[in-house]
Design a protein around this motif. Sequence first.
Motif, mmCIF file in Angstrom:
data_model
loop_
_atom_site.group_PDB
_atom_site.id
_atom_site.type_symbol
_atom_site.label_atom_id
_atom_site.label_comp_id
_atom_site.label_asym_id
_atom_site.label_seq_id
_atom_site.Cartn_x
_atom_site.Cartn_y
_atom_site.Cartn_z
ATOM 1 N N TYR A 158 40.958 30.798 32.243
ATOM 2 C CA TYR A 158 40.932 29.688 33.191
ATOM 3 C C TYR A 158 41.467 28.400 32.588
ATOM 4 C CZ TYR A 158 39.268 27.154 37.301
ATOM 5 O OH TYR A 158 39.210 26.423 38.452
ATOM 6 N N GLN B 87 45.928 42.651 40.698
ATOM 7 C CA GLN B 87 44.647 42.213 41.238
ATOM 8 C C GLN B 87 44.822 41.471 42.563
ATOM 9 O OE1 GLN B 87 41.714 40.713 38.454
ATOM 10 N NE2 GLN B 87 43.194 40.865 36.793
ATOM 11 N N GLU C 126 43.594 36.336 45.833
ATOM 12 C CA GLU C 126 42.775 35.583 46.780
ATOM 13 C C GLU C 126 41.293 35.784 46.475
ATOM 14 O OE1 GLU C 126 45.372 37.358 47.674
ATOM 15 O OE2 GLU C 126 46.535 36.360 49.258
ATOM 16 N N GLN C 127 40.914 37.022 46.141
ATOM 17 C CA GLN C 127 39.522 37.287 45.799
ATOM 18 C C GLN C 127 39.149 36.623 44.478
ATOM 19 O OE1 GLN C 127 37.266 38.717 47.695
ATOM 20 N NE2 GLN C 127 35.682 38.394 46.128
ATOM 21 N N ARG C 128 40.092 36.617 43.527
ATOM 22 C CA ARG C 128 39.833 35.951 42.248
ATOM 23 C C ARG C 128 39.627 34.451 42.452
ATOM 24 N NH1 ARG C 128 38.878 38.183 37.408
ATOM 25 N NH2 ARG C 128 40.432 36.955 36.275
ATOM 26 N N LYS D 209 38.349 33.094 45.216
ATOM 27 C CA LYS D 209 37.022 32.956 45.822
ATOM 28 C C LYS D 209 35.918 33.080 44.778
ATOM 29 C CE LYS D 209 38.398 34.770 50.352
ATOM 30 N NZ LYS D 209 38.237 35.903 51.313
ATOM 31 N N GLU D 210 36.159 33.924 43.768
ATOM 32 C CA GLU D 210 35.166 34.127 42.713
ATOM 33 C C GLU D 210 35.173 33.000 41.677
ATOM 34 O OE1 GLU D 210 36.363 37.851 41.176
ATOM 35 O OE2 GLU D 210 35.533 39.029 42.827
ATOM 36 N N GLY D 211 36.138 32.100 41.778
ATOM 37 C CA GLY D 211 36.224 30.995 40.828
ATOM 38 C C GLY D 211 36.863 31.374 39.513
ATOM 39 N N ALA D 212 37.541 32.551 39.462
ATOM 40 C CA ALA D 212 38.165 33.009 38.223
ATOM 41 C C ALA D 212 39.641 32.615 38.143
ATOM 42 C CB ALA D 212 38.030 34.524 38.095
ATOM 43 N N GLU E 253 42.901 27.726 42.506
ATOM 44 C CA GLU E 253 43.547 27.818 43.814
ATOM 45 C C GLU E 253 44.883 27.092 43.813
ATOM 46 O OE1 GLU E 253 42.515 27.181 48.557
ATOM 47 O OE2 GLU E 253 41.160 26.390 47.012
#
Length: 500
Positions: free
Chosen positions: A243, A279, A282-284, A286-289, A292
């Motif tokens: 990150y 991967q 979009e899901q990553r 949402k998970e904060g990983a 955006e």
Amino acid sequence: MKPIWIVDDDQSIRFVLEKALLREQLPSRSFTSAREVLTALEEDKPPQVLVSDIRMPGGSGLDLLDKVKARYPGLPVIIMTAYSDLDSAVSAFQGGAFEYLPKPFDLSKAVELIRRAVEESHREEVADEAMAEAPEMLGQAPAMQDVFRAIGRLSQSNVTVMITGESGTGKELVARALHKHSPRAKGPFVAINTAAIPKDLLESELFGHERGAFTGAQTMRRGRFEQADGGTLFLDEIGDMPYDLQTRLLRVLSDGHFYRVGGHSAVKTNVRVIAATHQDLEQRVKEGAFREDLFHRLNVIRLRLPTLRERREDIPMLTRHFLLQSARQLGVEPKRISDAALAWLGQFAFPGNVRQLENMCHWVTVMAPAQVIEPKDLPPEVGVSNALPDALMAMENHDQSAAPLAQQALPDLPVLPDFAAAPAVSAALSNGWEQGLEAEANTLLATDRTDVWDTLTARFESRLIHAALAATRGRRIDAAQKLGIGRNTITRKIQELGLE
């Protein structure tokens, strides 16, 4: 393997490097001036790696670097220089040198640096071959026509592209095709797998570092962004990037500036970025990983690659192509594949996609005993050896109930009547290679020969090394690692067994 060329007017330097490379089974050729090298390039093929001093009579190493890079941009060049000549070393990096070697140098570190350059040279050769073969390898299925059209539309664009798809679908191959058909085609294509490099080293790999930036940073090093200046940088598995590094990447994408690790001056770069991931980003997010804002910066154009399950009509063409490719790499006669074997491959799920099919073709090139590949010759994961014996036993039973059993043993797979006429296939499949080895040993022991151990050991080692080289596409260092032996051992065995 092509030789390493050493250029230095100091005879002692040439002698020391020649002897060190000889001990490592690395061929070399020496020159005393840049003029000699340029003359040799007119008459011979380029070397695997060029190691050149900076200061020589009759032309400097930097001038030689410029001329060599103009003709062979993928050739790794190592520049040797004195500690007091760091300005020249910086100039060498700006001119495209792979690395510089300070004098006086530690011999083992010099050899290790040359080995790294050799590996880089091999990667460039494989990359060039892949780029040349890209249209043929991508396939002709309707699902792939959309990919072709997208590459065509993007051919004159510098826009950022995000490639998505399962592992093994050919994301790097498509990235190379995008580069090859873009205005940056004459610039470098630099690829990095962000998931394969430890977090502590990834920042230095991407952005480079200054001398003394951390323990072990004895020289200044350019990162991948600098190496790709004027060309394309391919960031594979971008979804796994740490990150905190995502913030630095966003800054580079925004204004083209970054700082080397330990550096205080901003470096400007002109790079087109192509990213790839298997991967769901979009899901990553949402998970904060995953950031955006970085996601939106990368996701300008999205290109999804279909799985091999979605393009089964390409399997026969890809299989024949990979069989030819494997035969060329191993220097053997290309094998053919029967329609029955292709039918089994056509029903296989291929969780590893095109890469798995390619590895299967390497496997059968080495392991299949005959020139025509039949279903029984396919790798175990295809499932022929599991389904076939039960089906054959049922087919050989003249009971009327045998037919339903056979069909039940081969669900959703083509009926292969030729196998029903060959009961020996079941026994052959159920026997392991150990039984075959024992039978061969018994045959030889029944004769007057006294070299049974050496004969069978040589045959066993030859097969094993062939299989490892096929799995690593001819890269000896990787093959040695997979086998659990040293690189010197595999080189010696190849020479002893006449596998060159």
